[in-house]
Motif scaffolding. Structure first.
Motif, PDB file in Angstrom:
ATOM      1  N   GLN A 169      -1.922  29.444   4.939  1.00 30.97           N
ATOM      2  CA  GLN A 169      -0.952  29.149   4.504  1.00 30.97           C
ATOM      3  C   GLN A 169      -0.309  28.331   5.600  1.00 30.97           C
ATOM      4  O   GLN A 169      -0.560  28.633   6.731  1.00 30.97           O
ATOM      5  CB  GLN A 169       0.067  30.437   4.653  1.00 30.97           C
ATOM      6  N   ARG A 170       0.094  26.949   5.363  1.00 30.96           N
ATOM      7  CA  ARG A 170       0.459  25.988   6.025  1.00 30.96           C
ATOM      8  C   ARG A 170       1.427  24.986   5.514  1.00 30.96           C
ATOM      9  O   ARG A 170       1.635  24.973   4.307  1.00 30.96           O
ATOM     10  CB  ARG A 170      -0.753  25.312   6.816  1.00 30.96           C
ATOM     11  N   GLU A 171       1.907  24.096   6.474  1.00 29.54           N
ATOM     12  CA  GLU A 171       2.932  23.214   6.125  1.00 29.54           C
ATOM     13  C   GLU A 171       2.048  21.974   5.493  1.00 29.54           C
ATOM     14  O   GLU A 171       1.081  21.690   6.067  1.00 29.54           O
ATOM     15  CB  GLU A 171       3.733  22.729   7.296  1.00 29.54           C
ATOM     16  N   ILE A 172       2.581  21.476   4.220  1.00 25.51           N
ATOM     17  CA  ILE A 172       1.945  20.497   3.803  1.00 25.51           C
ATOM     18  C   ILE A 172       2.930  19.423   3.308  1.00 25.51           C
ATOM     19  O   ILE A 172       4.121  19.828   3.019  1.00 25.51           O
ATOM     20  CB  ILE A 172       0.903  20.682   2.558  1.00 25.51           C
ATOM     21  N   ALA A 173       2.630  18.305   2.818  1.00 26.04           N
ATOM     22  CA  ALA A 173       3.594  17.576   2.023  1.00 26.04           C
ATOM     23  C   ALA A 173       2.980  16.591   0.888  1.00 26.04           C
ATOM     24  O   ALA A 173       1.609  16.624   0.797  1.00 26.04           O
ATOM     25  CB  ALA A 173       3.946  16.397   3.011  1.00 26.04           C
ATOM     26  N   ALA A 174       3.613  16.313  -0.203  1.00 29.24           N
ATOM     27  CA  ALA A 174       3.061  15.521  -1.469  1.00 29.24           C
ATOM     28  C   ALA A 174       2.489  14.163  -1.116  1.00 29.24           C
ATOM     29  O   ALA A 174       3.149  13.487  -0.186  1.00 29.24           O
ATOM     30  CB  ALA A 174       3.900  15.596  -2.470  1.00 29.24           C
ATOM     31  N   HIS A 175       1.249  14.138  -1.634  1.00 29.41           N
ATOM     32  CA  HIS A 175       0.860  12.653  -1.189  1.00 29.41           C
ATOM     33  C   HIS A 175       0.145  12.211  -2.634  1.00 29.41           C
ATOM     34  O   HIS A 175      -0.131  12.838  -3.592  1.00 29.41           O
ATOM     35  CB  HIS A 175      -0.292  12.901  -0.439  1.00 29.41           C
ATOM     36  N   LYS A 176       0.474  10.548  -2.497  1.00 27.52           N
ATOM     37  CA  LYS A 176      -0.290  10.192  -3.748  1.00 27.52           C
ATOM     38  C   LYS A 176      -0.918   8.885  -3.216  1.00 27.52           C
ATOM     39  O   LYS A 176      -0.609   8.351  -2.248  1.00 27.52           O
ATOM     40  CB  LYS A 176       0.914   9.558  -4.606  1.00 27.52           C
ATOM     41  N   PRO A 177      -1.875   8.580  -4.091  1.00 23.39           N
ATOM     42  CA  PRO A 177      -2.888   7.385  -3.887  1.00 23.39           C
ATOM     43  C   PRO A 177      -2.453   6.105  -4.491  1.00 23.39           C
ATOM     44  O   PRO A 177      -1.642   6.400  -5.611  1.00 23.39           O
ATOM     45  CB  PRO A 177      -4.346   7.547  -4.521  1.00 23.39           C
ATOM     46  N   PHE A 178      -2.265   5.146  -3.651  1.00 22.47           N
ATOM     47  CA  PHE A 178      -1.613   3.690  -4.133  1.00 22.47           C
ATOM     48  C   PHE A 178      -2.652   2.486  -4.038  1.00 22.47           C
ATOM     49  O   PHE A 178      -3.345   2.621  -2.849  1.00 22.47           O
ATOM     50  CB  PHE A 178      -0.423   3.344  -3.323  1.00 22.47           C
ATOM     51  N   VAL A 179      -3.007   1.883  -5.015  1.00 24.29           N
ATOM     52  CA  VAL A 179      -3.832   0.684  -4.893  1.00 24.29           C
ATOM     53  C   VAL A 179      -3.042  -0.482  -4.028  1.00 24.29           C
ATOM     54  O   VAL A 179      -1.961  -0.844  -4.458  1.00 24.29           O
ATOM     55  CB  VAL A 179      -4.215   0.582  -6.235  1.00 24.29           C
ATOM     56  N   GLY A 180      -3.928  -1.012  -3.161  1.00 22.13           N
ATOM     57  CA  GLY A 180      -3.687  -2.317  -2.606  1.00 22.13           C
ATOM     58  C   GLY A 180      -4.683  -3.068  -2.311  1.00 22.13           C
ATOM     59  O   GLY A 180      -5.698  -3.079  -2.804  1.00 22.13           O
ATOM     60  N   THR A 181      -4.198  -4.211  -1.910  1.00 23.65           N
ATOM     61  CA  THR A 181      -5.031  -5.435  -1.687  1.00 23.65           C
ATOM     62  C   THR A 181      -5.339  -5.777   0.015  1.00 23.65           C
ATOM     63  O   THR A 181      -4.259  -5.855   0.627  1.00 23.65           O
ATOM     64  CB  THR A 181      -4.588  -6.584  -2.378  1.00 23.65           C
ATOM     65  N   VAL A 182      -6.461  -6.010   0.178  1.00 23.39           N
ATOM     66  CA  VAL A 182      -6.770  -6.411   1.813  1.00 23.39           C
ATOM     67  C   VAL A 182      -6.048  -7.758   2.185  1.00 23.39           C
ATOM     68  O   VAL A 182      -6.697  -8.576   1.125  1.00 23.39           O
ATOM     69  CB  VAL A 182      -7.916  -6.127   2.101  1.00 23.39           C
ATOM     70  N   MET A 183      -5.407  -8.074   2.785  1.00 25.43           N
ATOM     71  CA  MET A 183      -4.842  -9.379   3.229  1.00 25.43           C
ATOM     72  C   MET A 183      -5.082  -9.594   4.798  1.00 25.43           C
ATOM     73  O   MET A 183      -5.126  -8.694   5.503  1.00 25.43           O
ATOM     74  CB  MET A 183      -3.401  -9.513   2.839  1.00 25.43           C
ATOM     75  N   PRO A 184      -5.293 -10.819   4.973  1.00 28.84           N
ATOM     76  CA  PRO A 184      -5.311 -11.125   6.318  1.00 28.84           C
ATOM     77  C   PRO A 184      -4.071 -11.056   7.062  1.00 28.84           C
ATOM     78  O   PRO A 184      -3.017 -11.427   6.527  1.00 28.84           O
ATOM     79  CB  PRO A 184      -5.869 -12.657   6.543  1.00 28.84           C
ATOM     80  N   ILE A 185      -3.924 -10.666   8.395  1.00 30.27           N
ATOM     81  CA  ILE A 185      -2.420 -10.774   9.246  1.00 30.27           C
ATOM     82  C   ILE A 185      -2.201 -12.095   9.423  1.00 30.27           C
ATOM     83  O   ILE A 185      -0.911 -12.417   9.626  1.00 30.27           O
ATOM     84  CB  ILE A 185      -2.736  -9.854  10.482  1.00 30.27           C
ATOM     85  N   LYS A 186      -3.102 -13.143   9.519  1.00 25.43           N
ATOM     86  CA  LYS A 186      -2.641 -14.550   9.521  1.00 25.43           C
ATOM     87  C   LYS A 186      -3.483 -15.408   8.760  1.00 25.43           C
ATOM     88  O   LYS A 186      -4.751 -15.148   8.304  1.00 25.43           O
ATOM     89  CB  LYS A 186      -2.800 -14.950  10.992  1.00 25.43           C
ATOM     90  N   HIS A 187      -2.676 -16.139   7.869  1.00 28.15           N
ATOM     91  CA  HIS A 187      -3.443 -17.102   7.122  1.00 28.15           C
ATOM     92  C   HIS A 187      -2.534 -18.395   7.157  1.00 28.15           C
ATOM     93  O   HIS A 187      -1.333 -18.485   6.869  1.00 28.15           O
ATOM     94  CB  HIS A 187      -3.437 -16.485   5.634  1.00 28.15           C
ATOM     95  N   ALA A 188      -3.528 -19.668   7.379  1.00 27.76           N
ATOM     96  CA  ALA A 188      -2.838 -20.686   7.662  1.00 27.76           C
ATOM     97  C   ALA A 188      -3.711 -21.843   6.722  1.00 27.76           C
ATOM     98  O   ALA A 188      -4.820 -22.068   6.777  1.00 27.76           O
ATOM     99  CB  ALA A 188      -2.739 -21.475   9.058  1.00 27.76           C
ATOM    100  N   VAL A 189      -2.876 -22.864   6.009  1.00 35.07           N
ATOM    101  CA  VAL A 189      -3.507 -23.994   5.381  1.00 35.07           C
ATOM    102  C   VAL A 189      -3.349 -25.185   6.505  1.00 35.07           C
ATOM    103  O   VAL A 189      -2.281 -25.490   6.670  1.00 35.07           O
ATOM    104  CB  VAL A 189      -2.744 -24.286   4.326  1.00 35.07           C
ATOM    105  N   LEU A 190      -4.312 -25.509   6.939  1.00 32.21           N
ATOM    106  CA  LEU A 190      -4.216 -26.787   8.086  1.00 32.21           C
ATOM    107  C   LEU A 190      -4.167 -27.956   7.244  1.00 32.21           C
ATOM    108  O   LEU A 190      -4.933 -28.447   6.458  1.00 32.21           O
ATOM    109  CB  LEU A 190      -5.553 -26.519   8.953  1.00 32.21           C
ATOM    110  N   GLY A 191      -3.111 -28.777   7.663  1.00 29.53           N
ATOM    111  CA  GLY A 191      -2.883 -30.190   6.983  1.00 29.53           C
ATOM    112  C   GLY A 191      -3.028 -31.159   8.033  1.00 29.53           C
ATOM    113  O   GLY A 191      -2.977 -30.963   9.096  1.00 29.53           O
TER     114      GLY A 191
END
Length: 411
Positions: A25-47
């Motif tokens: 018997q312990r404290e819990i919280a409801a959780h759900k899985p969510f699908v996500g996409t990996v993205m870079p923290i920085k992305h630059a188009v060099l011109g």
């Protein structure tokens, strides 16, 4: 979870070996899985900031790149010649300024002084000659007016020459005017600005990365013509990445910033990554009513190559409900296949020694790690069967085995 075979009515079988675990018997919280996409923290188009011919391209797609490294170089022959001419002009202007600031040379001052003294001597000589000519003409009447006038004119001319030589000497001693020096300084500053402008233009012909990362796309090749504003390459920073998941509005109130979460990326089955909830975008997609949530993950590397790559997909388990106190059992204790899920609880045999099992129907709730919430006639500390429950029958005698070495009982 395992499938349960229907209970049989065969004769009492020998004690079946099982392993058990306690109901927690312990404290819990409801959780759900969510699908996500990996993205870079920085992305630059060099011109490119200028038009020009590409003469060098130093990286290929997938190559690591350092902050400030030159990705590509454009042709600069013409502007280099302009810069050399401007630098030569600047050197001349600086020399002129130095000449003015240093003042008149000692030799020139001495030269001017000598000319002044010579002119002064000439003045004395011609003045004496004038005085004699005037005396001879006016008092003795032994010379002509023409001779007298010639002597007077020569004396006056020598006087003016002396004044001119004296002024030149004083100017040489005083040196250049403050206004001349200020003008020369302004000319130097103006020419220096021209050189700086050309140097800045030349820098624009070198396309550099502004952070450490990886070249993820080439948009040109050597020999191609680059246009101002046109793309040259794309660079992404991948030492840390964000898994961006879209969370429905009803679940957003329970997502906590800074909360440590577990991420499973589909490309690596069975492998988990740890991240933290980094940000919650306060603007929903008006059609889906979902909010982008960023999970910041420290990337791992295989040599120089990042394990997590931009565009990969994964699951993140996020809290979606309030915390509550609940009963939990190991997932292996739940038997499916009947009218409802159930667990086999262990109790003392009504007659004699030993333990028997009793089926307890349960309602399943929130899953948390290897455990799952159950609702039913169970109490904390009660023993439930986790291994060997595949063929158990109600009331069957069981023999509880000890846990394997290094493993807690029932775990």
């Amino acid at each position: 979870m395992v499938l349960c075979l229907a209970a049989s009515t065969f004769a009492q079988a020998p004690a079946s070996p099982v392993r058990t675990a306690e109901v927690e018997q312990r404290e819990i919280a409801a959780h759900k899985p969510f699908v996500g996409t990996v993205m870079p923290i920085k992305h630059a188009v060099l011109g490119s900031a200028v038009d020009g011919r590409v003469i060098e391209f130093n990286y290929e797609e997938g190559d690591p790149i350092e902050d400030g490294a030159a990705v590509a170089q454009l042709l600069t022959n013409t502007i280099e010649l302009q810069k050399e001419a401007a630098q030569a002009e600047l050197a001349m202007r600086k020399a002129e300024l130095a000449e003015l600031e240093n003042g008149t040379r000692t030799e020139e001052v001495q030269q001017m002084q000598a000319r002044m003294l010579a002119a002064e001597a000439q003045v004395r000589y011609l003045k004496a000659r004038r005085d004699r000519a005037v005396e001879l003409y006016e008092n003795r009447k032994v010379t002509s007016a023409e001779v007298r006038d010639e002597a007077v004119a020569a004396s006056d001319g020598a006087e003016q020459s002396y004044l001119e030589a004296k002024a030149a000497y004083e100017l040489a001693v005083a040196g250049p005017r403050i206004e001349q020096i200020a003008r020369a300084k302004a000319q130097v500053a103006m020419q220096a600005a021209i050189v700086q402008e050309l140097e800045d233009r030349i820098k624009k012909y070198t396309i550099r990365s502004r952070f450490t990362g990886f070249v993820v796309k080439k948009s040109t090749e050597v020999g191609a013509w680059a246009t101002s504003g046109g793309a040259i390459a794309e660079v992404a920073q991948l030492d840390q990445v964000d898994l961006v998941a879209n969370v429905p509005e009803q679940d957003i109130p329970y997502v906590q910033l800074g909360r440590e979460v577990t991420v499973a990326v589909f490309a690596y089955p069975g492998r988990q990554f740890t991240g933290k909830v980094f940000s919650i975008t306060p603007q929903a997609d008006v059609r889906a009513r979902t909010f982008p949530v960023k999970i910041r993950i420290k990337n791992e590397f295989d040599g120089e190559k990042p394990v997590l790559k931009a565009g990969m997909m994964g699951n993140v388990l996020l809290q979606t409900g309030e915390r509550k106190t609940a009963l939990l059992v190991p997932k292996d204790a739940v038997v499916l296949g009947g009218r409802s899920p159930m667990v086999f609880a262990v109790e003392k045999a009504p007659m004699g020694e030993g333990n028997v099992v009793k089926p307890v129907p349960v309602t399943l709730g929130v899953s948390e790690g290897g455990s799952i919430e159950v609702t039913g006639p169970l109490t904390p500390g009660m023993q439930v069967v986790t291994q060997g429950n595949e063929r158990l029958r109600p009331g069957q005698t069981v023999n509880i085995l000890s846990a394997p070495a290094g493993q807690a009982a029932g775990k």
